[in-house]
Write a protein that holds these residues in place. Sequence first.
Motif, PDB file in Angstrom:
ATOM      1  N   VAL A 284      27.504  43.355  32.826  1.00 34.72           N
ATOM      2  CA  VAL A 284      29.207  43.236  31.972  1.00 34.72           C
ATOM      3  C   VAL A 284      29.664  43.238  33.620  1.00 34.72           C
ATOM      4  O   VAL A 284      30.605  42.459  33.942  1.00 34.72           O
ATOM      5  N   HIS A 285      29.531  45.328  34.059  1.00 38.46           N
ATOM      6  CA  HIS A 285      30.627  45.448  35.058  1.00 38.46           C
ATOM      7  C   HIS A 285      30.332  44.546  36.350  1.00 38.46           C
ATOM      8  O   HIS A 285      31.138  44.221  37.018  1.00 38.46           O
ATOM      9  N   ASP A 286      29.062  44.365  36.827  1.00 40.23           N
ATOM     10  CA  ASP A 286      28.428  42.715  38.036  1.00 40.23           C
ATOM     11  C   ASP A 286      29.167  41.919  38.221  1.00 40.23           C
ATOM     12  O   ASP A 286      29.639  41.397  39.195  1.00 40.23           O
TER      13      ASP A 286
ATOM     14  N   MET B 240      25.780  45.832  41.933  1.00 39.65           N
ATOM     15  CA  MET B 240      23.816  46.594  42.174  1.00 39.65           C
ATOM     16  C   MET B 240      23.533  47.697  41.668  1.00 39.65           C
ATOM     17  O   MET B 240      22.459  48.190  41.114  1.00 39.65           O
ATOM     18  N   THR B 241      25.114  49.050  41.878  1.00 45.37           N
ATOM     19  CA  THR B 241      25.067  50.145  41.816  1.00 45.37           C
ATOM     20  C   THR B 241      24.746  50.130  40.156  1.00 45.37           C
ATOM     21  O   THR B 241      23.927  51.505  39.618  1.00 45.37           O
ATOM     22  N   THR B 242      25.427  49.815  39.689  1.00 42.20           N
ATOM     23  CA  THR B 242      25.324  50.330  37.820  1.00 42.20           C
ATOM     24  C   THR B 242      23.796  49.469  36.955  1.00 42.20           C
ATOM     25  O   THR B 242      23.359  50.422  36.938  1.00 42.20           O
ATOM     26  N   SER B 243      23.436  48.924  38.095  1.00 43.26           N
ATOM     27  CA  SER B 243      21.988  48.229  37.417  1.00 43.26           C
ATOM     28  C   SER B 243      20.724  49.223  38.528  1.00 43.26           C
ATOM     29  O   SER B 243      20.013  49.779  36.861  1.00 43.26           O
ATOM     30  N   LEU B 244      21.257  50.427  39.665  1.00 42.47           N
ATOM     31  CA  LEU B 244      20.135  50.845  39.676  1.00 42.47           C
ATOM     32  C   LEU B 244      20.202  52.209  38.562  1.00 42.47           C
ATOM     33  O   LEU B 244      19.175  53.207  37.731  1.00 42.47           O
ATOM     34  N   VAL B 245      21.673  52.775  37.874  1.00 42.28           N
ATOM     35  CA  VAL B 245      21.750  53.745  36.778  1.00 42.28           C
ATOM     36  C   VAL B 245      21.293  53.153  35.471  1.00 42.28           C
ATOM     37  O   VAL B 245      20.819  54.116  35.078  1.00 42.28           O
ATOM     38  N   ALA B 246      21.321  52.373  35.676  1.00 41.84           N
ATOM     39  CA  ALA B 246      20.407  51.600  34.320  1.00 41.84           C
ATOM     40  C   ALA B 246      19.343  51.797  34.272  1.00 41.84           C
ATOM     41  O   ALA B 246      18.761  52.137  32.904  1.00 41.84           O
ATOM     42  N   LEU B 247      18.643  51.913  35.364  1.00 33.68           N
ATOM     43  CA  LEU B 247      17.085  52.161  35.036  1.00 33.68           C
ATOM     44  C   LEU B 247      16.927  53.774  35.080  1.00 33.68           C
ATOM     45  O   LEU B 247      15.943  53.768  34.746  1.00 33.68           O
TER      46      LEU B 247
ATOM     47  N   TRP C  75      32.053  39.926  40.316  1.00 35.87           N
ATOM     48  CA  TRP C  75      32.458  39.412  40.903  1.00 35.87           C
ATOM     49  C   TRP C  75      33.178  37.848  40.468  1.00 35.87           C
ATOM     50  O   TRP C  75      33.811  37.166  41.475  1.00 35.87           O
ATOM     51  N   LEU C  76      33.672  38.318  39.904  1.00 38.71           N
ATOM     52  CA  LEU C  76      35.258  37.468  39.403  1.00 38.71           C
ATOM     53  C   LEU C  76      35.890  37.388  39.912  1.00 38.71           C
ATOM     54  O   LEU C  76      36.643  36.878  39.938  1.00 38.71           O
ATOM     55  N   ALA C  77      36.204  39.313  39.951  1.00 39.47           N
ATOM     56  CA  ALA C  77      37.641  39.393  40.715  1.00 39.47           C
ATOM     57  C   ALA C  77      37.284  39.258  42.064  1.00 39.47           C
ATOM     58  O   ALA C  77      38.091  39.065  42.998  1.00 39.47           O
ATOM     59  N   LEU C  78      36.275  38.909  42.591  1.00 41.61           N
ATOM     60  CA  LEU C  78      35.811  39.020  43.966  1.00 41.61           C
ATOM     61  C   LEU C  78      36.585  37.203  44.425  1.00 41.61           C
ATOM     62  O   LEU C  78      37.267  36.844  45.351  1.00 41.61           O
ATOM     63  N   LEU C  79      36.147  36.248  43.549  1.00 43.66           N
ATOM     64  CA  LEU C  79      36.541  35.184  43.696  1.00 43.66           C
ATOM     65  C   LEU C  79      37.526  34.988  42.771  1.00 43.66           C
ATOM     66  O   LEU C  79      38.164  33.822  43.843  1.00 43.66           O
ATOM     67  N   ILE C  80      38.487  35.520  42.205  1.00 45.80           N
ATOM     68  CA  ILE C  80      39.716  35.058  42.245  1.00 45.80           C
ATOM     69  C   ILE C  80      40.308  36.112  43.576  1.00 45.80           C
ATOM     70  O   ILE C  80      41.367  35.294  43.547  1.00 45.80           O
ATOM     71  N   PHE C  81      40.480  37.087  43.512  1.00 47.82           N
ATOM     72  CA  PHE C  81      41.560  37.616  44.297  1.00 47.82           C
ATOM     73  C   PHE C  81      41.333  37.877  46.005  1.00 47.82           C
ATOM     74  O   PHE C  81      42.204  37.687  46.320  1.00 47.82           O
ATOM     75  N   PHE C  82      40.624  37.796  46.495  1.00 48.54           N
ATOM     76  CA  PHE C  82      39.426  37.494  47.798  1.00 48.54           C
ATOM     77  C   PHE C  82      40.366  35.903  47.992  1.00 48.54           C
ATOM     78  O   PHE C  82      41.550  36.010  48.940  1.00 48.54           O
TER      79      PHE C  82
END
Length: 84
Positions: free
Chosen positions: A26-28, A1-8, A32-39
């Motif tokens: 890509v960063h977001d 979310m923060t990266t999208s705000l910075v992109a704005l 999410w992919l890291a969360l789905l794997i590591f959590f």
Amino acid sequence: MTTSLVALTFIGDRTEFRRALGASTVHDFYNWLALLIFFPIELIWHPLQHISGALTNALYGTDWLPNPAHFNFIRAATSPWNTE
């Protein structure tokens, strides 16, 4: 979310905005992919809990970690202003 705000912030330049929005997407997706794997791995096998416990047990009693019974959080947080 923060990266999208910075992109704005690049919305004034169309080319830079497209690049920034693409990079933020890509960063977001990576997050999410890291969360789905590591959590689930952490929930099932607790590798971070075991590593941190082993590290704490190895360092406890040495001078690397302060003794929690005698540690003054206020003094540590205000040490630049502490005149004692």
